[in-house]
Motif scaffolding. Structure first.
Motif, short mmCIF file in Angstrom:
data_model
loop_
_atom_site.label_atom_id
_atom_site.label_comp_id
_atom_site.label_asym_id
_atom_site.label_seq_id
_atom_site.Cartn_x
_atom_site.Cartn_y
_atom_site.Cartn_z
N ASN A 78 37.97 -46.00 25.69
CA ASN A 78 38.72 -45.46 24.56
C ASN A 78 38.18 -46.13 23.31
O ASN A 78 37.22 -46.90 23.38
CB ASN A 78 40.21 -45.71 24.71
N ASP A 79 38.79 -45.83 22.23
CA ASP A 79 38.24 -46.36 20.99
C ASP A 79 38.84 -47.71 20.60
O ASP A 79 38.77 -48.13 19.47
CB ASP A 79 38.47 -45.35 19.87
N GLU A 80 39.45 -48.32 21.56
CA GLU A 80 40.12 -49.57 21.24
C GLU A 80 39.14 -50.74 21.24
O GLU A 80 37.99 -50.61 21.61
CB GLU A 80 41.22 -49.85 22.27
N ASP A 81 39.68 -51.87 20.87
CA ASP A 81 38.88 -53.08 20.81
C ASP A 81 38.22 -53.39 22.15
O ASP A 81 37.03 -53.65 22.23
CB ASP A 81 39.75 -54.27 20.41
N GLU A 82 39.04 -53.39 23.18
CA GLU A 82 38.48 -53.76 24.48
C GLU A 82 37.82 -52.56 25.14
O GLU A 82 37.59 -52.55 26.33
CB GLU A 82 39.53 -54.38 25.39
N GLY A 83 37.59 -51.51 24.37
CA GLY A 83 36.99 -50.30 24.88
C GLY A 83 35.86 -50.62 25.84
O GLY A 83 34.77 -51.02 25.44
N GLU A 84 36.11 -50.41 27.10
CA GLU A 84 35.08 -50.79 28.04
C GLU A 84 34.40 -49.54 28.58
O GLU A 84 34.99 -48.47 28.63
CB GLU A 84 35.64 -51.62 29.18
N ASP A 85 33.21 -49.71 28.96
CA ASP A 85 32.41 -48.60 29.41
C ASP A 85 32.93 -48.11 30.76
O ASP A 85 33.26 -48.90 31.63
CB ASP A 85 30.97 -49.09 29.55
N LYS A 86 32.98 -46.78 30.90
CA LYS A 86 33.52 -46.24 32.15
C LYS A 86 32.73 -46.67 33.37
O LYS A 86 33.28 -46.96 34.42
CB LYS A 86 33.52 -44.72 32.09
N GLY A 152 30.28 -57.18 14.25
CA GLY A 152 29.28 -56.87 15.27
C GLY A 152 29.32 -55.45 15.78
O GLY A 152 28.49 -55.05 16.58
N SER A 153 30.31 -54.67 15.34
CA SER A 153 30.35 -53.26 15.71
C SER A 153 29.99 -52.42 14.50
O SER A 153 30.20 -52.83 13.35
CB SER A 153 31.75 -52.87 16.18
N VAL A 154 29.43 -51.23 14.78
CA VAL A 154 29.03 -50.34 13.69
C VAL A 154 29.85 -49.06 13.80
O VAL A 154 29.94 -48.46 14.87
CB VAL A 154 27.53 -49.99 13.78
N TYR A 155 30.45 -48.66 12.69
CA TYR A 155 31.27 -47.45 12.68
C TYR A 155 30.70 -46.42 11.73
O TYR A 155 30.16 -46.75 10.67
CB TYR A 155 32.71 -47.77 12.29
N LYS A 201 29.16 -50.75 19.71
CA LYS A 201 30.32 -51.60 19.96
C LYS A 201 29.89 -52.96 20.48
O LYS A 201 29.07 -53.06 21.39
CB LYS A 201 31.23 -50.96 21.01
N LYS A 202 30.46 -53.97 19.89
CA LYS A 202 30.23 -55.33 20.39
C LYS A 202 30.92 -55.46 21.75
O LYS A 202 32.06 -55.03 21.92
CB LYS A 202 30.82 -56.34 19.42
N ALA A 203 30.21 -56.02 22.72
CA ALA A 203 30.78 -56.13 24.07
C ALA A 203 31.68 -57.34 24.19
O ALA A 203 31.36 -58.41 23.67
CB ALA A 203 29.65 -56.21 25.09
N SER A 213 21.28 -56.18 20.11
CA SER A 213 21.03 -55.31 18.96
C SER A 213 21.08 -56.17 17.71
O SER A 213 21.49 -57.34 17.79
CB SER A 213 22.10 -54.22 18.88
N PRO A 214 20.73 -55.62 16.57
CA PRO A 214 20.80 -56.40 15.33
C PRO A 214 22.21 -56.83 14.99
O PRO A 214 22.41 -57.75 14.20
CB PRO A 214 20.29 -55.42 14.26
N TRP A 215 23.21 -56.20 15.57
CA TRP A 215 24.60 -56.46 15.15
C TRP A 215 25.37 -57.31 16.15
O TRP A 215 26.23 -58.08 15.78
CB TRP A 215 25.32 -55.14 14.91
N SER A 216 25.06 -57.10 17.44
CA SER A 216 25.75 -57.87 18.49
C SER A 216 25.16 -57.52 19.84
O SER A 216 24.39 -56.57 19.96
CB SER A 216 27.24 -57.51 18.52
N ASP A 217 25.53 -58.30 20.84
CA ASP A 217 25.28 -57.86 22.20
C ASP A 217 26.36 -56.81 22.49
O ASP A 217 27.55 -57.12 22.40
CB ASP A 217 25.43 -59.03 23.19
#
Length: 504
Positions: A78-86, A152-155, A201-203, A213-217
């Motif tokens: 989902n689009d939440e902070d802890e949004g984890e990959d399916k 670290g996340s890009v929107y 998304k930052k993991a 990535s340039p922004w975060s892992d």
RNA sequence: GGUAUCGUGGCCGAGUGGCUAGGCAGAGGUCUGCAAAACCUCGUACAGCGGUUCGACUCCGCUCGAUACCUCCA
């Protein structure tokens, strides 16, 4: 190649004449499966729909590059902070390596698509193999000023994009409505606006699938892979983008935004969307838990199924509806498709046995009237033309099939000696079936054990015994043989040319 | 609530301003030792209410109903 093909473009909500950007080349991109579950009936619809499109475009002489991606990463839970990959979530549950899960279900997907005679696309790129492209695209969008970085996340900055290009044109949504109607989700504080979506998304520490990535892992956002891969393989602008209607918003809408933000121009000329398969009037889907997997269809191993259905039955069932209509699943409908398909192939079988009549027709001297019903231009050719017209009218496969059944009717009548057919008609008839049944609709006969020499020999022996019984009018013996064979799923039919048999 | 799509005979499913969809199921008939297959014939469907029109299932409006999307979904 100067065809009259019309395609319904979701962008304009009208049928538009198909004119490729760079004829004779056609670029087509279709959203493929997310490989974290066994393929179900819903997956068959876009695969078969766009296989039909692929096959027909090639038939018309276009050089088509067809891309269908494999999503093995990138869809957030989902689009939440802890949004984890399916993929990662499933993997943790099953204690497996994520890529092992992806590989397993990819293989299953290919296996079942092959069974349904779905052509392999030109390229089947994986999202996980294109992380670099996705990072580069994110950077490009950042450089263009349509995205921002937070922790670290890009929107993606939807509001800013909307001001310049207009967001929501594909789905007919207005951004003001969306802002007021978007549900309040937890942890949206990173985003400047609720309608913004993640490009990167930052993991979280527990997140397994991650890349530097340039922004975060982290990992790419859920709309980005399609924009990145379509651009890589088809260029910044290409002809057709397809997918399920359920992907129209927000997925495709966001794809348009990403590509446009990155390149300054719209990427897709024709947007095509197949409709859903429903079950008891409801969409068959993962979230509703009412889906039936293809494996279950092929084995009949599901409580809702009264029998197994072959891959070709499923294909034919899907082709009997126009791709933009919902298609309602039921055993009754599937059985109707099964019988219809059987009738079609029985007709093709009969066609190979037909002999043309040799008489010289009066109309061969030139004059033709409406009563000259056995010349190619008056019976077979209209059917062929009817098939082309149907395909040109936004791939109307049910009308193609209706024309084919009319052809089957003619074949059977000729076989019954109720009508005759000229040599030219016969050739055209064969051409009709080769072109439309096999090449374009992609149907094929599912032969069982026939052709096995041992079986053929045994059957010959058994049927000659039965024939002797029949000649002696020993009906009980004859019927017993037929009945016993029937129990072994072998059907015997007596025709005037002797008995014929086949295994169901 | 917003956006979009759609409501066709027992079932699935095309299509159209006046003219046959097609498949499956059902009824009758022909053929056949019987059966199967095949062929012929049949059922007078277009949610409801208004409007436009010489004429609408097809165009417009309203009502009712359904579905999809607005959160991952093919």
């Amino acid at each position: 190649m100067n065809s009259n093909l019309f395609i319904y473009n979701t962008l304009s909500r009208t049928k538009e004449l198909f004119e490729p950007l760079k004829p004779p080349f056609v670029g087509m991109y279709v959203c493929g499966p997310t490989v974290y579950g066994d393929p179900h009936l819903g997956h068959a619809r876009p695969a078969i729909t766009f296989d039909l499109v692929f096959r027909y475009l090639k038939h018309l002489g276009y050089k088509v590059r067809y891309i269908r991606n494999i999503t093995d990463v990138g869809h957030l839970e989902n689009d939440e902070d802890e949004g984890e990959d399916k993929i990662a979530k499933k993997a943790r549950v099953e204690q497996l390596e994520p890529m092992e899960v992806a590989q397993y279900y990819s293989d299953r997907y290919f296996l079942f698509m092959d069974k349904m005679n779905v052509s392999r696309p030109s390229i089947e790129p994986r999202a996980s193999g294109h992380i670099i492209e996705q990072i580069l695209m994110t950077q490009k969008i950042l450089d263009a000023g349509f995205a921002y970085v937070v922790n670290g996340s890009v929107y993606f900055d939807v509001n800013k994009y909307n001001e310049k290009y207009g967001y929501g044109r594909l789905s007919g949504r207005k951004i003001e409505d969306m802002v007021s109607n978007t549900r309040k989700l937890e942890g949206q504080d990173e985003k400047m606006n609720s309608v913004d979506f993640a490009l990167w998304k930052k993991a979280q520490p527990e997140h397994i699938m991650r890349w530097p990535s340039p922004w975060s892992d982290g990992f790419p956002g859920w709309h980005l892979e399609c924009s990145a891969m379509s651009t890589k393989y088809l260029g910044e602008q290409f002809d057709i983008h397809g997918g399920g209607l359920d992907l129209l918003f927000p997925h495709h809408e966001s794809e348009i935004a990403q590509s446009t933000a990155a390149t300054g121009k719209a990427s897709v000329k024709y947007w095509m969307h197949n409709n859903m398969i429903t079950i008891e009037g409801q969409k068959m889907g993962k979230s509703l838990g009412n889906f039936i997997t293809l494996d279950e269809f092929f084995t009949g191993n599901h409580k809702s199924l009264t029998q197994a259905y072959s891959p070709m039955t499923i294909r034919f069932f899907i082709l009997q509806a126009q791709y933009r209509s919902t298609l309602d699943f039921s055993n009754e409908a599937l059985q109707a498709a099964e019988k219809g398909l059987k009738k079609l192939f029985a007709g093709i079988d009969t066609l190979s046995k037909l002999v043309p009549s040799v008489y010289l027709k009066i109309e061969d001297r030139g004059q033709r009237t409406d009563k000259d019903f056995h010349s190619p231009s008056s019976i077979i050719h209209p059917l062929l033309q009817g098939c082309y017209n149907a395909m040109n009218d936004d791939f109307n496969s049910p009308v193609v099939i209706a024309n084919l059944f009319e052809a089957v009717r003619i074949i059977n009548s000729v076989y019954d000696k109720k009508e005759s057919i000229s040599a030219e008609d016969l050739e055209e008839m064969k051409n009709l079936f080769n072109t439309f049944v096999f090449e374009i609709l992609g149907l094929k006969e599912e032969k069982t054990d026939s052709g096995n020499e041992l079986v053929d020999g045994l059957m010959e022996t058994i049927l000659s015994l039965r024939q002797r019984a029949r000649e002696n009018k020993d009906w009980p013996a004859s019927d017993q043989i037929r009945g016993d064979l029937e129990k072994m799923k072998i059907t015997v039919k007596d025709t005037k040319d002797g008995a014929v048999w086949n295994i169901d």
